[in-house]
Scaffold this motif. Structure first.
Motif, mmCIF file in Angstrom:
data_model
loop_
_atom_site.group_PDB
_atom_site.id
_atom_site.type_symbol
_atom_site.label_atom_id
_atom_site.label_comp_id
_atom_site.label_asym_id
_atom_site.label_seq_id
_atom_site.Cartn_x
_atom_site.Cartn_y
_atom_site.Cartn_z
ATOM 1 N N HIS A 99 29.786 -23.460 14.186
ATOM 2 C CA HIS A 99 30.159 -22.070 14.438
ATOM 3 C C HIS A 99 31.395 -21.999 15.322
ATOM 4 C CE1 HIS A 99 29.742 -18.136 16.659
ATOM 5 N NE2 HIS A 99 29.739 -17.739 15.390
ATOM 6 N N ALA A 100 31.487 -22.888 16.310
ATOM 7 C CA ALA A 100 32.661 -22.911 17.184
ATOM 8 C C ALA A 100 33.922 -23.198 16.378
ATOM 9 C CB ALA A 100 32.478 -23.955 18.278
ATOM 10 N N SER A 101 33.835 -24.154 15.442
ATOM 11 C CA SER A 101 34.992 -24.496 14.614
ATOM 12 C C SER A 101 35.420 -23.307 13.752
ATOM 13 C CB SER A 101 34.664 -25.690 13.717
ATOM 14 O OG SER A 101 34.336 -26.828 14.493
ATOM 15 N N LYS A 102 34.438 -22.568 13.239
ATOM 16 C CA LYS A 102 34.753 -21.397 12.428
ATOM 17 C C LYS A 102 35.444 -20.321 13.251
ATOM 18 C CE LYS A 102 31.996 -19.751 9.374
ATOM 19 N NZ LYS A 102 30.800 -19.165 8.693
ATOM 20 N N ARG A 103 35.001 -20.124 14.481
ATOM 21 C CA ARG A 103 35.630 -19.109 15.334
ATOM 22 C C ARG A 103 37.042 -19.519 15.724
ATOM 23 N NH1 ARG A 103 33.897 -15.657 13.108
ATOM 24 N NH2 ARG A 103 35.031 -14.301 14.541
ATOM 25 N N VAL A 104 37.251 -20.826 15.917
ATOM 26 C CA VAL A 104 38.609 -21.299 16.217
ATOM 27 C C VAL A 104 39.526 -21.040 15.021
ATOM 28 C CG1 VAL A 104 40.027 -23.342 16.667
ATOM 29 C CG2 VAL A 104 37.881 -23.026 17.894
ATOM 30 N N CYS A 105 39.032 -21.333 13.821
ATOM 31 C CA CYS A 105 39.829 -21.080 12.612
ATOM 32 C C CYS A 105 40.146 -19.590 12.480
ATOM 33 C CB CYS A 105 39.086 -21.580 11.380
ATOM 34 S SG CYS A 105 38.939 -23.381 11.289
ATOM 35 N N HIS A 106 39.175 -18.740 12.821
ATOM 36 C CA HIS A 106 39.417 -17.296 12.789
ATOM 37 C C HIS A 106 40.514 -16.916 13.788
ATOM 38 C CE1 HIS A 106 38.716 -12.966 12.876
ATOM 39 N NE2 HIS A 106 38.560 -13.059 14.193
ATOM 40 N N LEU A 107 40.472 -17.488 14.978
ATOM 41 C CA LEU A 107 41.501 -17.193 15.980
ATOM 42 C C LEU A 107 42.863 -17.666 15.520
ATOM 43 C CD1 LEU A 107 39.579 -18.121 19.272
ATOM 44 C CD2 LEU A 107 40.284 -15.831 18.554
ATOM 45 N N LEU A 108 42.909 -18.819 14.878
ATOM 46 C CA LEU A 108 44.189 -19.344 14.398
ATOM 47 C C LEU A 108 44.820 -18.406 13.374
ATOM 48 C CD1 LEU A 108 43.312 -23.140 13.996
ATOM 49 C CD2 LEU A 108 44.776 -22.107 15.732
ATOM 50 N N LYS A 109 43.999 -17.764 12.560
ATOM 51 C CA LYS A 109 44.523 -16.834 11.563
ATOM 52 C C LYS A 109 45.164 -15.607 12.208
ATOM 53 C CE LYS A 109 41.276 -18.113 7.888
ATOM 54 N NZ LYS A 109 40.143 -17.659 7.032
ATOM 55 N N THR A 110 44.735 -15.277 13.436
ATOM 56 C CA THR A 110 45.309 -14.111 14.121
ATOM 57 C C THR A 110 46.617 -14.445 14.810
ATOM 58 O OG1 THR A 110 44.148 -14.521 16.231
ATOM 59 C CG2 THR A 110 42.969 -13.259 14.537
ATOM 60 N N GLY A 111 46.998 -15.734 14.812
ATOM 61 C CA GLY A 111 48.272 -16.125 15.413
ATOM 62 C C GLY A 111 48.217 -16.328 16.910
ATOM 63 N N ILE A 112 47.135 -16.916 17.405
ATOM 64 C CA ILE A 112 47.014 -17.132 18.845
ATOM 65 C C ILE A 112 48.014 -18.183 19.330
ATOM 66 C CG2 ILE A 112 44.608 -16.449 19.027
ATOM 67 C CD1 ILE A 112 43.922 -19.460 18.990
ATOM 68 N N ALA A 113 48.383 -18.071 20.611
ATOM 69 C CA ALA A 113 49.329 -19.007 21.222
ATOM 70 C C ALA A 113 48.628 -20.142 21.947
ATOM 71 C CB ALA A 113 50.238 -18.270 22.201
ATOM 72 N N ALA A 114 47.336 -19.954 22.300
ATOM 73 C CA ALA A 114 46.592 -20.984 23.039
ATOM 74 C C ALA A 114 45.108 -20.629 23.008
ATOM 75 C CB ALA A 114 47.076 -21.096 24.478
ATOM 76 N N ILE A 115 44.274 -21.615 23.318
ATOM 77 C CA ILE A 115 42.821 -21.406 23.378
ATOM 78 C C ILE A 115 42.293 -21.911 24.718
ATOM 79 C CG2 ILE A 115 40.584 -22.151 22.450
ATOM 80 C CD1 ILE A 115 41.743 -22.157 19.714
ATOM 81 N N PHE A 116 41.435 -21.127 25.336
ATOM 82 C CA PHE A 116 40.772 -21.487 26.579
ATOM 83 C C PHE A 116 39.291 -21.751 26.303
ATOM 84 C CE2 PHE A 116 44.419 -19.048 27.600
ATOM 85 C CZ PHE A 116 44.912 -19.550 28.779
ATOM 86 N N GLY A 117 38.770 -22.848 26.889
ATOM 87 C CA GLY A 117 37.352 -23.146 26.740
ATOM 88 C C GLY A 117 37.081 -23.895 25.452
ATOM 89 N N PRO A 118 35.777 -24.091 25.156
ATOM 90 C CA PRO A 118 34.591 -23.626 25.882
ATOM 91 C C PRO A 118 34.160 -24.608 26.968
ATOM 92 C CG PRO A 118 33.942 -24.679 23.859
ATOM 93 C CD PRO A 118 35.439 -24.728 23.883
ATOM 94 N N GLN A 119 33.043 -24.299 27.632
ATOM 95 C CA GLN A 119 32.542 -25.132 28.716
ATOM 96 C C GLN A 119 31.645 -26.270 28.240
ATOM 97 O OE1 GLN A 119 33.191 -24.895 32.232
ATOM 98 N NE2 GLN A 119 34.878 -23.766 31.318
ATOM 99 N N SER A 120 31.012 -26.106 27.102
ATOM 100 C CA SER A 120 30.091 -27.116 26.601
ATOM 101 C C SER A 120 30.850 -28.319 26.056
ATOM 102 C CB SER A 120 29.206 -26.515 25.502
ATOM 103 O OG SER A 120 28.530 -27.537 24.783
ATOM 104 N N ALA A 121 30.430 -29.523 26.485
ATOM 105 C CA ALA A 121 31.063 -30.740 25.981
ATOM 106 C C ALA A 121 30.825 -30.905 24.484
ATOM 107 C CB ALA A 121 30.522 -31.954 26.734
ATOM 108 N N HIS A 122 29.689 -30.398 24.012
ATOM 109 C CA HIS A 122 29.324 -30.558 22.606
ATOM 110 C C HIS A 122 30.303 -29.834 21.693
ATOM 111 C CE1 HIS A 122 26.531 -31.462 19.331
ATOM 112 N NE2 HIS A 122 26.692 -30.215 18.912
ATOM 113 N N THR A 123 30.732 -28.654 22.095
ATOM 114 C CA THR A 123 31.649 -27.874 21.265
ATOM 115 C C THR A 123 33.110 -28.094 21.630
ATOM 116 O OG1 THR A 123 31.274 -26.016 22.783
ATOM 117 C CG2 THR A 123 29.986 -26.050 20.751
ATOM 118 N N ALA A 124 33.383 -28.450 22.882
ATOM 119 C CA ALA A 124 34.766 -28.587 23.332
ATOM 120 C C ALA A 124 35.523 -29.681 22.581
ATOM 121 C CB ALA A 124 34.807 -28.867 24.834
#
Length: 314
Positions: A72-97
């Motif tokens: 799910h984290a990977s899917k949300r990152v892909c969604h953010l990339l489609k919006t043209g983000i300049a950077a990503i902050f987080g997450p805190q969990s080592a499992h998803t980071a």
């Protein structure tokens, strides 16, 4: 840390100017409410200073993810990339980071973090503002030497604690006074809690204690140490957490015990920050109950991360 400012400037030079809206992604878990607030108000703070980005504004794109669901984290990152983000902050969990870092490295998107993690390589597009494990461990060595401790007992919670203390363990040579290493038990709510372990240390006559555990256990350990007579002027504690200021130590101030720790937050300068957050939440008819002692290092570093992101002076 100026690498990131240079990276963004070069990235946008092809467009001849920064865009009017610079989208910044933030990945948070349900337990990261304070970090999310810190992120939102750090964006507002930068937008309120027109000297930083005179012709552009930051836009916080916040996504809630599960700490154990990397898919799910990977899917949300892909969604953010489609919006043209300049950077990503987080997450805190080592499992998803680690999955987020991998995607950011592939897409060459800056990935910024404030969490302690010895497993992540700080290269490519990752910038982690938390003190590097080796550097922090060496600081522990310098402090123990400055306090003149010849022998001491280490109480650690998990294997990550041993990683944090590895330089301290290396620095203590075989010809020096012995050190003792004890692991903190899991169940503090059991009948005897941590008292059996603490009694073993007390019976050894050791008065110098290095305590490495999560912030939510510090008070319990010290309280139970006090109950068995290990919080006197004869005892000294070095606590490795950088957030000790968030623990109420008022019950121990009259015992004469020396309690030492590092911190990256100055509580005297955080009152205005907390007030900004409280008044800001009131604008949205939300109530925030906290004071300056509750601000942890990770929340303070969020503003530093955004400052790096928009740094125009590489």
């Amino acid at each position: 840390m100026n690498f990131l400012g240079t990276f963004l400037i070069i990235h946008f030079m092809y467009c001849h100017a920064l865009p009017d809206i610079i989208r910044i992604g933030g990945l948070f878990h349900s337990t990261d409410s304070k970090q999310e607030i810190a992120f939102r108000y750090a964006v507002e703070k930068i937008n309120g200073n027109r000297d930083i980005l005179p012709k552009s504004r930051l836009s916080a794109q916040i996504e809630q993810i599960s700490p154990q669901d990397s898919f799910h984290a990977s899917k949300r990152v892909c969604h953010l990339l489609k919006t043209g983000i300049a950077a990503i902050f987080g997450p805190q969990s080592a499992h998803t980071a680690s999955h987020v870092q991998s995607i950011c490295d592939t897409m060459e998107i800056p990935h910024l973090e404030t969490r302690w993690d010895f497993r992540l390589k700080r290269e490519g597009c990752l910038v982690n503002l938390y003190p590097h494990p080796t550097t922090l461990s060496k600081a522990y060595v310098d402090l123990v030497k400055a306090m003149g401790w010849k022998s001491f007992t280490i109480i650690y919670e998990n294997n990550e604690g041993l990683v944090r203390l590895q330089e301290l363990l290396k620095a203590h040579g075989p010809t020096e006074h012995p050190i003792t290493i004890k692991q903190l038990g899991e169940d503090s709510k059991a009948k005897h809690g941590y008292r059996p372990l603490l009694k073993q240390i007390k019976n050894s006559a050791e008065s110098h204690i290095v305590l490495d555990c999560s912030i939510d256990k510090i008070y319990t350990v010290l309280k139970q140490a006090q109950e068995i007579g290990m919080m006197t002027d004869y005892h000294s504690y070095f606590i490795t957490s950088l957030d000790l200021h968030a623990v109420d130590l008022s019950e121990f101030k009259h015992g004469g015990t020396n309690i030492t720790a590092f911190r990256i937050v100055n509580p005297e300068k955080t009152q205005n920050v907390v007030q900004d957050w409280i008044f800001g939440e009131q604008r949205y008819l939300r109530k925030l109950n906290m004071d300056q002692t509750e601000i942890l290092g990770g929340e303070v570093l969020l503003k530093e991360k955004l400052s790096i992101l928009v740094d125009k002076n590489p």
